[in-house]
Structures are given as C-alpha cells and as structure tokens.
Design a protein around this motif. Sequence first.
Motif, PDB file in Angstrom:
ATOM      1  N   UNK A  12       0.846  -1.198   0.000  1.00 27.78           N
ATOM      2  CA  UNK A  12       0.000   0.000   0.000  1.00 27.78           C
ATOM      3  C   UNK A  12       0.883   1.250   0.000  1.00 27.78           C
ATOM      4  N   UNK A  13       1.934   1.239   0.809  1.00 33.20           N
ATOM      5  CA  UNK A  13       2.829   2.392   0.842  1.00 33.20           C
ATOM      6  C   UNK A  13       3.532   2.606  -0.494  1.00 33.20           C
ATOM      7  N   UNK A  14       3.747   1.532  -1.244  1.00 31.65           N
ATOM      8  CA  UNK A  14       4.433   1.682  -2.532  1.00 31.65           C
ATOM      9  C   UNK A  14       3.550   2.349  -3.580  1.00 31.65           C
ATOM     10  N   UNK A  15       2.256   2.519  -3.287  1.00 30.38           N
ATOM     11  CA  UNK A  15       1.400   3.257  -4.224  1.00 30.38           C
ATOM     12  C   UNK A  15       1.766   4.736  -4.243  1.00 30.38           C
ATOM     13  N   UNK A  16       2.629   5.159  -3.351  1.00 26.46           N
ATOM     14  CA  UNK A  16       3.128   6.533  -3.355  1.00 26.46           C
ATOM     15  C   UNK A  16       4.026   6.764  -4.574  1.00 26.46           C
ATOM     16  N   UNK A  17       4.532   5.701  -5.142  1.00 27.01           N
ATOM     17  CA  UNK A  17       5.450   5.777  -6.298  1.00 27.01           C
ATOM     18  C   UNK A  17       4.868   6.523  -7.507  1.00 27.01           C
ATOM     19  N   UNK A  18       3.592   6.292  -7.883  1.00 27.33           N
ATOM     20  CA  UNK A  18       3.070   7.022  -9.046  1.00 27.33           C
ATOM     21  C   UNK A  18       3.050   8.544  -8.852  1.00 27.33           C
ATOM     22  N   UNK A  19       2.928   8.986  -7.619  1.00 28.46           N
ATOM     23  CA  UNK A  19       2.934  10.433  -7.371  1.00 28.46           C
ATOM     24  C   UNK A  19       4.281  11.015  -7.783  1.00 28.46           C
ATOM     25  N   UNK A  20       5.344  10.297  -7.484  1.00 28.97           N
ATOM     26  CA  UNK A  20       6.676  10.735  -7.903  1.00 28.97           C
ATOM     27  C   UNK A  20       6.746  10.826  -9.421  1.00 28.97           C
ATOM     28  N   UNK A  21       6.187   9.835 -10.107  1.00 27.07           N
ATOM     29  CA  UNK A  21       6.181   9.845 -11.574  1.00 27.07           C
ATOM     30  C   UNK A  21       5.401  11.036 -12.115  1.00 27.07           C
ATOM     31  N   UNK A  22       4.288  11.346 -11.497  1.00 27.46           N
ATOM     32  CA  UNK A  22       3.469  12.474 -11.952  1.00 27.46           C
ATOM     33  C   UNK A  22       4.210  13.793 -11.751  1.00 27.46           C
ATOM     34  N   UNK A  23       4.829  13.941 -10.599  1.00 30.60           N
ATOM     35  CA  UNK A  23       5.574  15.174 -10.318  1.00 30.60           C
ATOM     36  C   UNK A  23       6.749  15.326 -11.287  1.00 30.60           C
ATOM     37  N   UNK A  24       7.509  14.258 -11.479  1.00 29.85           N
ATOM     38  CA  UNK A  24       8.642  14.320 -12.407  1.00 29.85           C
ATOM     39  C   UNK A  24       8.178  14.515 -13.851  1.00 29.85           C
ATOM     40  N   UNK A  34       9.750  17.607 -15.639  1.00 27.83           N
ATOM     41  CA  UNK A  34      10.732  17.325 -16.686  1.00 27.83           C
ATOM     42  C   UNK A  34      10.106  17.267 -18.074  1.00 27.83           C
ATOM     43  N   UNK A  35       8.936  16.652 -18.188  1.00 26.05           N
ATOM     44  CA  UNK A  35       8.327  16.422 -19.503  1.00 26.05           C
ATOM     45  C   UNK A  35       7.174  17.373 -19.810  1.00 26.05           C
ATOM     46  N   UNK A  36       6.911  18.305 -18.902  1.00 26.50           N
ATOM     47  CA  UNK A  36       5.818  19.273 -19.079  1.00 26.50           C
ATOM     48  C   UNK A  36       4.459  18.602 -19.276  1.00 26.50           C
ATOM     49  N   UNK A  37       4.235  17.468 -18.597  1.00 27.04           N
ATOM     50  CA  UNK A  37       2.941  16.798 -18.680  1.00 27.04           C
ATOM     51  C   UNK A  37       1.920  17.571 -17.851  1.00 27.04           C
ATOM     52  N   UNK A  38       0.686  17.534 -18.291  1.00 29.11           N
ATOM     53  CA  UNK A  38      -0.375  18.266 -17.605  1.00 29.11           C
ATOM     54  C   UNK A  38      -0.792  17.539 -16.327  1.00 29.11           C
ATOM     55  N   UNK A  39      -1.131  18.324 -15.332  1.00 22.76           N
ATOM     56  CA  UNK A  39      -1.715  17.772 -14.107  1.00 22.76           C
ATOM     57  C   UNK A  39      -3.157  18.244 -14.063  1.00 22.76           C
ATOM     58  N   UNK A  40      -4.081  17.267 -14.006  1.00 21.41           N
ATOM     59  CA  UNK A  40      -5.503  17.581 -14.026  1.00 21.41           C
ATOM     60  C   UNK A  40      -6.087  17.501 -12.620  1.00 21.41           C
ATOM     61  N   UNK A  41      -7.303  17.941 -12.495  1.00 21.69           N
ATOM     62  CA  UNK A  41      -8.016  17.840 -11.216  1.00 21.69           C
ATOM     63  C   UNK A  41      -8.122  16.371 -10.805  1.00 21.69           C
ATOM     64  N   UNK A  42      -8.401  15.523 -11.790  1.00 20.53           N
ATOM     65  CA  UNK A  42      -8.504  14.086 -11.528  1.00 20.53           C
ATOM     66  C   UNK A  42      -7.186  13.543 -10.958  1.00 20.53           C
ATOM     67  N   UNK A  43      -6.074  13.987 -11.507  1.00 18.64           N
ATOM     68  CA  UNK A  43      -4.759  13.564 -11.029  1.00 18.64           C
ATOM     69  C   UNK A  43      -4.516  14.068  -9.611  1.00 18.64           C
ATOM     70  N   UNK A  44      -4.889  15.295  -9.335  1.00 24.49           N
ATOM     71  CA  UNK A  44      -4.706  15.872  -7.995  1.00 24.49           C
ATOM     72  C   UNK A  44      -5.545  15.102  -6.977  1.00 24.49           C
ATOM     73  N   UNK A  45      -6.782  14.761  -7.340  1.00 29.40           N
ATOM     74  CA  UNK A  45      -7.632  13.975  -6.433  1.00 29.40           C
ATOM     75  C   UNK A  45      -7.009  12.599  -6.207  1.00 29.40           C
ATOM     76  N   UNK A  46      -6.505  11.971  -7.275  1.00 27.94           N
ATOM     77  CA  UNK A  46      -5.844  10.666  -7.141  1.00 27.94           C
ATOM     78  C   UNK A  46      -4.640  10.743  -6.211  1.00 27.94           C
ATOM     79  N   UNK A  47      -3.809  11.776  -6.391  1.00 30.16           N
ATOM     80  CA  UNK A  47      -2.637  11.962  -5.514  1.00 30.16           C
ATOM     81  C   UNK A  47      -3.073  12.180  -4.067  1.00 30.16           C
ATOM     82  N   UNK A  48      -4.126  12.962  -3.879  1.00 28.62           N
ATOM     83  CA  UNK A  48      -4.632  13.237  -2.531  1.00 28.62           C
ATOM     84  C   UNK A  48      -5.108  11.958  -1.857  1.00 28.62           C
ATOM     85  N   UNK A  49      -5.802  11.104  -2.606  1.00 20.18           N
ATOM     86  CA  UNK A  49      -6.267   9.831  -2.039  1.00 20.18           C
ATOM     87  C   UNK A  49      -5.090   8.934  -1.651  1.00 20.18           C
TER      88      UNK A  49
END
Length: 184
Positions: A138-150, A154-169
């Motif tokens: 369960x703690x390793x699910x924190x890993x995708x947040x790192x990918x989203x931030x990077x 680095x890649x100028x990928x968009x962060x959406x409301x859906x992504x922010x809610x997912x990270x918050x959860x």
Amino acid sequence: IVVTFVCILVYKEKVNKAKILALLFSVLGIFLFFNNNSSIDLKGVFLALFSGFTYSFYMIYISKSNLKDMSPFKITFYLSILASIFIFIIGSLTNQISFDLTITAWILSFIISIITAIIAVISLQIGIKNVGPSTASILSTFEPITSIILGFLILNEAITIKTIVGCTLIIASVILLTKNRENV
C-alpha cells in the motif's frame, strides 16, 4: 490489492479498518490516473496484471520465506543478475537490445540502474521486513505520485483535477497507515 488479499486469505493476517480504508483510497487514487479517453490495449492490460501478480508474489515471498533473513544487498545482487540475464535473452531474441549508446546514454543508464535497481529494491525489501508485505504494498502506491511530479517538471505533462484527487487519495492512504502503524 493482491498482496493484501493473499496475506489475509493464506496467512490469516489481521486487517483493521484503517488498512482497509487505506487500501480503498490507494486503489481509487491509482484508478484516477488512468486516461478514460484512450482505447484499452489488451496486451498492456495483460502485462500490467501479470506484473502486478508477479510483484505481489515477490513481496509476499520475501516476507514469508527464508529470504527475510537474507541481506537485502545480497537479494538485490541476485535479482540484478537474473534480471540482466532475462533482459539480455529477450532483447537478443527480439532484436531490441543495443549496446551502441552514446557516453551520455551509458552514464544516464548507470544512474537510473543505481536508483531503481539498487536503492529502490533494497529500500522495498527493508520495508517489507519492517512493516510486512501488505502495508509495504500500500505504501508503494506513493510511487506514481513521484512519476506524476517528475513528468510535470521534466516532460511538461499536464496535471488535471482528476490527477490531484488521485494523488490526494494516495497521500491520505499513506497517512492513514502511518498514523495507525501500531494497529497495522
């Protein structure tokens, strides 16, 4: 999910409400990362599920076998050797392996391998030994947040409301587990 269910069903691990809620939050959070507008690639779904099951087996096996007493450095050494052999064989058979890289590519490959294949794997093994496979998964699910931030930085990928809610959860699931650590 697989790790937690196997630990409950096979190893009779006790699960409290905080862990169940954390599991639900993390699964919902990861689900929100998926792009619902794209078509589903069945090969990708199969590979993701296969990866999830083999990763679950690995996490549980580390915790429940004699490997729990082995040094994480030694386990990582053997895992790296096996992975290298399999990657070489598959890469050779599919003609997708190349050693014709620039010096920059070799340096970056070395840095990535140190971070992902040594530091991350050793840290995960230590985590599994300290908190158990289901909590570590369960703690390793924190890993995708790192990918989203990077990806954003680095890649100028968009962060959406859906992504922010997912990270918050996911962050909420990690907080739930750490606050209720004595009950996990």
